[in-house]
Design an enzyme around this catalytic site. Sequence first.
Site, mmCIF file in Angstrom:
data_model
loop_
_atom_site.group_PDB
_atom_site.id
_atom_site.type_symbol
_atom_site.label_atom_id
_atom_site.label_comp_id
_atom_site.label_asym_id
_atom_site.label_seq_id
_atom_site.Cartn_x
_atom_site.Cartn_y
_atom_site.Cartn_z
ATOM 1 N N ARG A 103 0.832 -1.214 0.000
ATOM 2 C CA ARG A 103 0.000 0.000 0.000
ATOM 3 C C ARG A 103 0.866 1.264 0.000
ATOM 4 O O ARG A 103 0.558 2.237 -0.683
ATOM 5 C CB ARG A 103 -0.907 -0.033 1.231
ATOM 6 C CG ARG A 103 -1.949 1.020 1.216
ATOM 7 C CD ARG A 103 -3.024 0.737 2.257
ATOM 8 N NE ARG A 103 -4.009 -0.212 1.803
ATOM 9 C CZ ARG A 103 -4.590 -1.132 2.583
ATOM 10 N NH1 ARG A 103 -4.256 -1.231 3.845
ATOM 11 N NH2 ARG A 103 -5.498 -1.934 2.095
ATOM 12 N N GLN A 132 -4.325 22.870 -15.252
ATOM 13 C CA GLN A 132 -4.814 24.253 -15.283
ATOM 14 C C GLN A 132 -3.730 25.200 -15.803
ATOM 15 O O GLN A 132 -3.977 26.043 -16.653
ATOM 16 C CB GLN A 132 -5.244 24.663 -13.863
ATOM 17 C CG GLN A 132 -5.984 25.971 -13.781
ATOM 18 C CD GLN A 132 -7.381 25.871 -14.397
ATOM 19 O OE1 GLN A 132 -7.908 24.779 -14.558
ATOM 20 N NE2 GLN A 132 -7.940 26.996 -14.766
ATOM 21 N N GLU A 157 -6.667 -0.780 -3.797
ATOM 22 C CA GLU A 157 -5.916 -1.138 -2.570
ATOM 23 C C GLU A 157 -6.420 -0.323 -1.376
ATOM 24 O O GLU A 157 -5.632 0.142 -0.548
ATOM 25 C CB GLU A 157 -4.410 -0.990 -2.783
ATOM 26 C CG GLU A 157 -3.894 -2.063 -3.728
ATOM 27 C CD GLU A 157 -2.392 -2.140 -3.815
ATOM 28 O OE1 GLU A 157 -1.724 -1.970 -2.786
ATOM 29 O OE2 GLU A 157 -1.905 -2.389 -4.925
HETATM 30 C C1 LIG Z 1 -7.866 0.272 -12.011
HETATM 31 C C2 LIG Z 1 -8.188 -0.680 -10.913
HETATM 32 C C3 LIG Z 1 -7.357 -1.791 -10.682
HETATM 33 C C4 LIG Z 1 -7.682 -2.714 -9.685
HETATM 34 N N1 LIG Z 1 -6.905 -3.834 -9.526
HETATM 35 C C5 LIG Z 1 -7.285 -4.778 -8.619
HETATM 36 C C6 LIG Z 1 -6.551 -6.014 -8.499
HETATM 37 O O1 LIG Z 1 -5.537 -6.233 -9.183
HETATM 38 N N2 LIG Z 1 -6.991 -6.951 -7.628
HETATM 39 C C7 LIG Z 1 -8.113 -6.756 -6.851
HETATM 40 O O2 LIG Z 1 -8.448 -7.651 -6.088
HETATM 41 N N3 LIG Z 1 -8.818 -5.608 -6.949
HETATM 42 C C8 LIG Z 1 -8.438 -4.617 -7.798
HETATM 43 N N4 LIG Z 1 -9.156 -3.454 -7.913
HETATM 44 C C9 LIG Z 1 -10.385 -3.310 -7.107
HETATM 45 C C10 LIG Z 1 -10.294 -2.258 -6.023
HETATM 46 O O3 LIG Z 1 -9.485 -2.687 -4.976
HETATM 47 C C11 LIG Z 1 -11.738 -1.931 -5.617
HETATM 48 O O4 LIG Z 1 -12.326 -1.230 -6.701
HETATM 49 C C12 LIG Z 1 -11.786 -1.105 -4.357
HETATM 50 O O5 LIG Z 1 -11.428 -1.879 -3.242
HETATM 51 C C13 LIG Z 1 -13.195 -0.522 -4.126
HETATM 52 O O6 LIG Z 1 -14.150 -1.518 -4.216
HETATM 53 P P1 LIG Z 1 -15.455 -1.306 -5.125
HETATM 54 O O7 LIG Z 1 -15.019 -0.889 -6.487
HETATM 55 O O8 LIG Z 1 -16.294 -2.505 -4.997
HETATM 56 O O9 LIG Z 1 -16.170 -0.054 -4.484
HETATM 57 P P2 LIG Z 1 -17.119 -0.068 -3.183
HETATM 58 O O10 LIG Z 1 -16.599 -1.008 -2.173
HETATM 59 O O11 LIG Z 1 -18.517 -0.204 -3.656
HETATM 60 O O12 LIG Z 1 -16.885 1.399 -2.653
HETATM 61 C C14 LIG Z 1 -17.272 2.540 -3.437
HETATM 62 C C15 LIG Z 1 -16.817 3.775 -2.719
HETATM 63 O O13 LIG Z 1 -17.486 3.886 -1.485
HETATM 64 C C16 LIG Z 1 -16.655 4.549 -0.546
HETATM 65 N N5 LIG Z 1 -16.561 3.695 0.641
HETATM 66 C C17 LIG Z 1 -16.320 2.373 0.678
HETATM 67 N N6 LIG Z 1 -16.328 1.944 1.953
HETATM 68 C C18 LIG Z 1 -16.596 3.012 2.728
HETATM 69 C C19 LIG Z 1 -16.758 3.209 4.126
HETATM 70 N N7 LIG Z 1 -16.621 2.194 4.993
HETATM 71 N N8 LIG Z 1 -17.042 4.458 4.575
HETATM 72 C C20 LIG Z 1 -17.190 5.485 3.704
HETATM 73 N N9 LIG Z 1 -17.049 5.361 2.372
HETATM 74 C C21 LIG Z 1 -16.755 4.140 1.886
HETATM 75 C C22 LIG Z 1 -15.300 4.760 -1.236
HETATM 76 O O14 LIG Z 1 -15.254 6.088 -1.737
HETATM 77 C C23 LIG Z 1 -15.335 3.795 -2.368
HETATM 78 O O15 LIG Z 1 -14.549 4.202 -3.464
HETATM 79 C C24 LIG Z 1 -8.836 -2.506 -8.878
HETATM 80 C C25 LIG Z 1 -9.630 -1.367 -9.102
HETATM 81 C C26 LIG Z 1 -9.319 -0.483 -10.096
HETATM 82 C C27 LIG Z 1 -10.231 0.719 -10.296
#
Ligand SMILES: Cc1cc2nc3c(=O)[nH]c(=O)nc-3n(C[C@H](O)[C@H](O)[C@H](O)COP(=O)(O)OP(=O)(O)OC[C@H]3O[C@@H](n4cnc5c(N)ncnc54)[C@H](O)[C@@H]3O)c2cc1C
Length: 384
Positions: free
Chosen positions: A243, A337, A364
């Site tokens: 991280r 900007q 992450e």
């Molecule tokens: C380009 C990219 C590469 C990735 N690569 C990998 C990979 O190699 N392996 C892997 O396993 N995953 C990977 N991921 C997944 C990534 O870790 C998840 O997208 C991330 O953990 C968020 O999960 P989610 O997309 O389901 O969003 P959600 O869990 O639905 O969350 C959406 C948003 O809600 C908010 N949120 C979430 N929890 C809370 C809380 N407790 N309190 C307040 N706000 C909150 C945050 O703003 C968050 O962004 C990748 C994602 C991207 C975009």
Amino acid sequence: MTASHLSWPFFEDRHRIWAERIGAWAREKLTHVDHGDVDASCRELVRELGRAGLLQVTAPGDRNEKLDVRTLALARETLAAHAGLADFAFAMQGLGAGPISLFGTDEQRGEWLPKTRSGEAIAAFALSEPASGSDVASISTTARCDGSDYVLDGEKTWISNGGIADLYIVFARTGEAPGSRGLSAFIVRGDNPGLRIAERIPVIAPHPLARIRFDDCRVPASALIGRAGEGFKIAMATLDVFRTTVGAAALGFARRALNETLQRAAKRDLFGAPMSDLQMVQGHLADMALEVDAAALLVYRAAWTKDMGAARVTREAAMAKLYATEAAQRVIDTAVQLHGGAGVVSGHPVETLYREIRALRIYEGASDVQKIVIARSVLSEAER
Ligand SMILES: Cc1cc2nc3c(=O)[nH]c(=O)nc-3n(C[C@H](O)[C@H](O)[C@H](O)COP(=O)(O)OP(=O)(O)OC[C@H]3O[C@@H](n4cnc5c(N)ncnc54)[C@H](O)[C@@H]3O)c2cc1C
């Protein structure tokens, strides 16, 4: 680009030599990275990084050696400043191999680490699912014990290197206990029957990304990393190391944005004088430089603390990732900007950075989640 931070006491001479080595490689090899075919570009980057010996640091060759987080962070900072895809290729070899290098048996280490360290095998880390991103403990992919095998069923998404990886570290529910205590980690080969790329996902800063299905995907018990039920611990310990390096990549993007802006401000005339003479522009430049240095301090504080032997650096890593990624977004936005119209032209370095930085605030552990981690840590200290 300034390297004055290398004189900070966080670093030893070996880190300064390393930064010079990876910087020289990046200057020679990363003058043009093709984003047309990201699969081919990524494969080539992994091969080139491996050939140059630069992936050796992504996993220790010997069980008694430790991952050096400062070395990883310096590499990511440098590569990100030159090309986001090169940073991605480097980082995924470490993150993907992380569970094996930290928790694998001698056989697992012997089979995979020489290949990930040489660039012969591409690694992926498959934790997230469509209904389980931030809430890791709610993973629903299952791994059922069947004789001497495990059979995986379910779906993973947002998997970096999905589609080109030779090995996937897959986290699945084995059910020893409810929630986070019932997960396990497995090594699954990219060509394992039952593993299928269900969808390739295009994103704003293109890199290989996929949704993956596991249907009756059978792996031998020897594919289990650590013990059954230890998956959550393995995932968190791996993220605890890597991280901080996400913050380092953000730092590299921010440094590049500042550098591009300094050059632009010196060359561009506005109202009959160099743009850099305008005090409001100077104010922006000062803010950018301040954010870059503050991010660097937090990133290398976390890396140094881990390297000095701290068992966990959850709070330091969360602070580094949160601050560096959010600050980089602000720095890059200011860079766009100050470039005026040129800043939004497709392919301009600051336009590319503007797209590259966005996902780092989500993956992450999203920024909001890092805040929760930090708050819990300070609250628990206050209660003591
Ligand atoms: C380009 C990219 C590469 C990735 N690569 C990998 C990979 O190699 N392996 C892997 O396993 N995953 C990977 N991921 C997944 C990534 O870790 C998840 O997208 C991330 O953990 C968020 O999960 P989610 O997309 O389901 O969003 P959600 O869990 O639905 O969350 C959406 C948003 O809600 C908010 N949120 C979430 N929890 C809370 C809380 N407790 N309190 C307040 N706000 C909150 C945050 O703003 C968050 O962004 C990748 C994602 C991207 C975009």
